[in-house]
Design a protein around this motif. Structure first.
Motif, PDB file in Angstrom:
ATOM      1  N   VAL A 217     112.556  30.658   0.935  1.00  0.00           N
ATOM      2  CA  VAL A 217     112.120  29.270   0.782  1.00  0.00           C
ATOM      3  C   VAL A 217     113.299  28.360   1.083  1.00  0.00           C
ATOM      4  N   PRO A 218     113.124  27.384   2.056  1.00  0.00           N
ATOM      5  CA  PRO A 218     114.262  26.508   2.377  1.00  0.00           C
ATOM      6  C   PRO A 218     114.659  25.652   1.195  1.00  0.00           C
ATOM      7  N   ARG A 219     115.944  25.424   1.100  1.00  0.00           N
ATOM      8  CA  ARG A 219     116.472  24.610   0.017  1.00  0.00           C
ATOM      9  C   ARG A 219     116.260  23.124   0.323  1.00  0.00           C
ATOM     10  N   ALA A 220     116.467  22.303  -0.673  1.00  0.00           N
ATOM     11  CA  ALA A 220     116.243  20.854  -0.536  1.00  0.00           C
ATOM     12  C   ALA A 220     117.176  20.248   0.494  1.00  0.00           C
ATOM     13  N   GLU A 221     118.446  20.703   0.534  1.00  0.00           N
ATOM     14  CA  GLU A 221     119.369  20.127   1.517  1.00  0.00           C
ATOM     15  C   GLU A 221     119.002  20.531   2.943  1.00  0.00           C
ATOM     16  N   GLN A 222     118.407  21.736   3.115  1.00  0.00           N
ATOM     17  CA  GLN A 222     117.969  22.137   4.440  1.00  0.00           C
ATOM     18  C   GLN A 222     116.793  21.279   4.920  1.00  0.00           C
ATOM     19  N   ILE A 223     115.849  20.999   4.024  1.00  0.00           N
ATOM     20  CA  ILE A 223     114.718  20.139   4.383  1.00  0.00           C
ATOM     21  C   ILE A 223     115.206  18.735   4.740  1.00  0.00           C
ATOM     22  N   ALA A 224     116.147  18.206   3.977  1.00  0.00           N
ATOM     23  CA  ALA A 224     116.670  16.869   4.276  1.00  0.00           C
ATOM     24  C   ALA A 224     117.386  16.844   5.612  1.00  0.00           C
ATOM     25  N   ARG A 225     118.120  17.930   5.957  1.00  0.00           N
ATOM     26  CA  ARG A 225     118.830  17.989   7.231  1.00  0.00           C
ATOM     27  C   ARG A 225     117.844  18.019   8.403  1.00  0.00           C
ATOM     28  N   ARG A 226     116.741  18.756   8.254  1.00  0.00           N
ATOM     29  CA  ARG A 226     115.724  18.797   9.309  1.00  0.00           C
ATOM     30  C   ARG A 226     115.063  17.433   9.494  1.00  0.00           C
ATOM     31  N   GLN A 227     114.789  16.745   8.389  1.00  0.00           N
ATOM     32  CA  GLN A 227     114.181  15.414   8.495  1.00  0.00           C
ATOM     33  C   GLN A 227     115.115  14.436   9.202  1.00  0.00           C
ATOM     34  N   ARG A 228     116.428  14.525   8.906  1.00  0.00           N
ATOM     35  CA  ARG A 228     117.372  13.650   9.599  1.00  0.00           C
ATOM     36  C   ARG A 228     117.438  13.961  11.082  1.00  0.00           C
ATOM     37  N   LEU A 229     117.310  15.231  11.436  1.00  0.00           N
ATOM     38  CA  LEU A 229     117.319  15.605  12.845  1.00  0.00           C
ATOM     39  C   LEU A 229     116.102  15.059  13.581  1.00  0.00           C
ATOM     40  N   VAL A 230     114.924  15.138  12.944  1.00  0.00           N
ATOM     41  CA  VAL A 230     113.705  14.610  13.565  1.00  0.00           C
ATOM     42  C   VAL A 230     113.803  13.102  13.743  1.00  0.00           C
ATOM     43  N   GLN A 231     114.313  12.391  12.731  1.00  0.00           N
ATOM     44  CA  GLN A 231     114.455  10.945  12.856  1.00  0.00           C
ATOM     45  C   GLN A 231     115.440  10.573  13.959  1.00  0.00           C
ATOM     46  N   ALA A 232     116.516  11.337  14.071  1.00  0.00           N
ATOM     47  CA  ALA A 232     117.488  11.047  15.123  1.00  0.00           C
ATOM     48  C   ALA A 232     116.895  11.266  16.510  1.00  0.00           C
ATOM     49  N   MET A 233     116.078  12.324  16.669  1.00  0.00           N
ATOM     50  CA  MET A 233     115.454  12.570  17.966  1.00  0.00           C
ATOM     51  C   MET A 233     114.468  11.467  18.322  1.00  0.00           C
ATOM     52  N   LYS A 234     113.726  10.948  17.336  1.00  0.00           N
ATOM     53  CA  LYS A 234     112.807   9.838  17.599  1.00  0.00           C
ATOM     54  C   LYS A 234     113.550   8.607  18.096  1.00  0.00           C
ATOM     55  N   PHE A 235     114.785   8.431  17.633  1.00  0.00           N
ATOM     56  CA  PHE A 235     115.562   7.265  18.063  1.00  0.00           C
ATOM     57  C   PHE A 235     116.261   7.493  19.392  1.00  0.00           C
ATOM     58  N   LEU A 236     116.723   8.730  19.614  1.00  0.00           N
ATOM     59  CA  LEU A 236     117.493   9.019  20.815  1.00  0.00           C
ATOM     60  C   LEU A 236     116.632   9.196  22.053  1.00  0.00           C
ATOM     61  N   MET A 237     115.408   9.731  21.908  1.00  0.00           N
ATOM     62  CA  MET A 237     114.571   9.975  23.074  1.00  0.00           C
ATOM     63  C   MET A 237     114.227   8.694  23.831  1.00  0.00           C
ATOM     64  N   PRO A 238     113.785   7.592  23.172  1.00  0.00           N
ATOM     65  CA  PRO A 238     113.550   6.343  23.935  1.00  0.00           C
ATOM     66  C   PRO A 238     114.811   5.812  24.608  1.00  0.00           C
ATOM     67  N   LEU A 239     115.958   5.937  23.925  1.00  0.00           N
ATOM     68  CA  LEU A 239     117.193   5.482  24.557  1.00  0.00           C
ATOM     69  C   LEU A 239     117.518   6.309  25.787  1.00  0.00           C
ATOM     70  N   LEU A 240     117.278   7.620  25.710  1.00  0.00           N
ATOM     71  CA  LEU A 240     117.527   8.469  26.865  1.00  0.00           C
ATOM     72  C   LEU A 240     116.609   8.116  28.030  1.00  0.00           C
ATOM     73  N   ALA A 241     115.306   7.855  27.733  1.00  0.00           N
ATOM     74  CA  ALA A 241     114.371   7.473  28.789  1.00  0.00           C
ATOM     75  C   ALA A 241     114.765   6.142  29.424  1.00  0.00           C
ATOM     76  N   ALA A 242     115.186   5.167  28.593  1.00  0.00           N
ATOM     77  CA  ALA A 242     115.615   3.875  29.131  1.00  0.00           C
ATOM     78  C   ALA A 242     116.860   4.028  29.993  1.00  0.00           C
ATOM     79  N   GLY A 243     117.752   4.916  29.579  1.00  0.00           N
ATOM     80  CA  GLY A 243     118.945   5.138  30.377  1.00  0.00           C
ATOM     81  C   GLY A 243     118.635   5.738  31.737  1.00  0.00           C
ATOM     82  N   VAL A 244     117.697   6.693  31.768  1.00  0.00           N
ATOM     83  CA  VAL A 244     117.311   7.296  33.038  1.00  0.00           C
ATOM     84  C   VAL A 244     116.659   6.269  33.959  1.00  0.00           C
ATOM     85  N   LEU A 245     115.806   5.427  33.387  1.00  0.00           N
ATOM     86  CA  LEU A 245     115.151   4.394  34.198  1.00  0.00           C
ATOM     87  C   LEU A 245     116.169   3.400  34.742  1.00  0.00           C
ATOM     88  N   ALA A 246     117.114   2.997  33.901  1.00  0.00           N
ATOM     89  CA  ALA A 246     118.143   2.063  34.376  1.00  0.00           C
ATOM     90  C   ALA A 246     118.994   2.689  35.466  1.00  0.00           C
TER      91      ALA A 246
END
Length: 226
Positions: free
Chosen positions: A29-58
């Motif tokens: 069973v994953p520990r609480a800190e592991q779950i929090a680390r995964r959630q931070r990774l998902v939030q970071a990807m949601k923020f970075l993916m649009p920036l990456l797409a905008a960079g490619v378009l530019a």
């Protein structure tokens, strides 16, 4: 004694089978800190993916300027979107003239192609009340109604009825509905109790009180027998 040995052997075999069916790796069973680390990774990807797409378009847009003028990216503008015309089913417009005499304009279908108060009509109709309480009724296959000037341009099988029994037929006519006037420059045929009149045009004045046949005219009058 033999029965006890066989029973013990059976128990040993059953235990061996249980051990064989037991998963080799227990689920952790994953520990609480592991779950929090995964959630931070998902939030970071949601923020970075649009920036990456905008960079490619530019990069695609500005790459010709960076590389040089020999290879330039060009774009072609597509056709502009034009809003569809406003369409009215069975419209009805009513009004009165300066002497409070009513008139009505109707149609089977009307379209307003722009922002102006102009309607393109199918099977337009106009009903105009006369000075003496009579009426004039006009219809055609199609028409153009300018609401600002109250001008109704008719075309195609134009027929004008007067309540005294007179019928006018022509192919085009212009009717000023608020003034009760009409005129046409196409061949006109009129028939009534007086007979028939053919002319090159007509003009209606004073809300139907005066009818003028323009151009060359030919009349066949019907006299009453004494």
């Amino acid at each position: 004694m033999s029965q006890e040995i066989r029973r013990s052997d059976f128990l040993d075999v059953a235990q061996d089978r249980r051990r064989a069916l037991t998963p080799s790796r227990a689920r952790q069973v994953p520990r609480a800190e592991q779950i929090a680390r995964r959630q931070r990774l998902v939030q970071a990807m949601k923020f970075l993916m649009p920036l990456l797409a905008a960079g490619v378009l530019a990069l695609m847009v500005f790459w010709p300027d960076i590389e040089g003028s020999n290879s330039r990216l060009s774009f072609r503008r597509g056709p502009a979107l034009v809003p569809e015309a406003l369409q009215l089913v069975a419209p009805r417009f009513q009004g009165v003239d300066e002497l409070n005499r009513p008139y009505t304009v109707t149609a089977r279908l009307a379209r307003q192609p722009g922002q102006e108060e102009v309607l393109l009509m199918e099977l337009p109709r106009a009903d105009i009340q006369l000075n003496d309480g009579g009426w004039v009724y006009v219809e055609s296959d199609r028409g153009r109604y300018d609401r600002a000037t109250q001008l109704l341009d008719l075309e195609g099988n134009v027929e004008l009825y007067h309540d005294n029994g007179t019928l006018f037929r022509t192919e085009a006519a212009a009717v000023r509905v608020n003034a009760g006037t009409a005129h046409g420059e196409r061949p006109t045929q009129a028939q009534g109790s007086f007979g028939t009149i053919e002319s090159e045009g007509f003009e209606m004045r004073d809300r139907g009180a005066v009818m003028i046949f323009t151009g060359r005219a030919r009349a066949v009058l019907e006299g009453r027998q004494q």
